[in-house]
Design a protein around this motif. Structure first.
Motif: not given
Length: 172
Positions: A8-17, A61-64
């Motif tokens: 569950p912790f790994l699922e919260t990690i987001v690749n900031r793009c 991934s999420a766009i910052t």
């Protein structure tokens, strides 16, 4: 063994793009696309284009941020009335969708005609590639993202990409 509590912790990690867009090169690519498809592409929804690539990036991934680099073509106004107004309206529309606008400028340059050797004034966009390269290095050094997506249209930014990778090889 593996601790199931880690997943569950790994699922919260987001690749900031972050997307860095060379607006003039994108515009010329849109013109080429218009000629090929006979459809208007110049008023491209840049934020939507960037979002459409998220599935191809690693991880969740999420766009910052999206930064759009260009210049206002004041020199075209005398021959193509309304150019500046249309360009400014498009830039305003980009900003309304959350795109950050970074403007350089155009500079006159004397050029020779390859056919007749006559001289004419051409115009070059200035500061765009340098501004993109500087932003790339700033993002890398300040750890403001995990992935930078360049939308350049040419190879001018390769030296900045190499420098960014040397500064932080973990970045993509």
């Amino acid at each position: 063994g593996c601790d199931p509590g880690v997943f569950p912790f790994l699922e919260t990690i987001v690749n900031r793009c972050v997307f860095l867009v060379d607006g003039l090169n994108l515009y010329h690519s849109a013109l080429d696309g218009e000629r090929a498809t006979r459809r208007s592409l110049r008023r491209l929804y840049v934020a939507g284009l960037c979002r459409s690539y998220l599935h191809a990036l690693p991880g969740r991934s999420a766009i910052t941020s999206i930064a759009y680099f260009s210049a206002v073509a004041h020199h075209r106004e005398s021959r193509h009335a309304g150019t500046v107004a249309r360009q400014v309206a498009y830039f305003s529309a980009l900003e309304a969708t959350g795109v950050q606008l970074h403007l350089g400028h155009f500079k006159a340059k004397s050029q020779a005609c390859p056919l007749c050797d006559g001289r004419f004034v051409g115009w070059e966009e200035k500061e765009t590639d340098v501004a993109i390269g500087a932003r790339l290095l700033e993002l890398t050094c300040k750890d403001l993202c995990d992935t930078v997506v360049l939308v350049p249209g040419d190879t001018d930014l390769v030296p900045a990409m190499r420098a960014a990778h040397r500064l932080d090889p973990t970045k993509e």
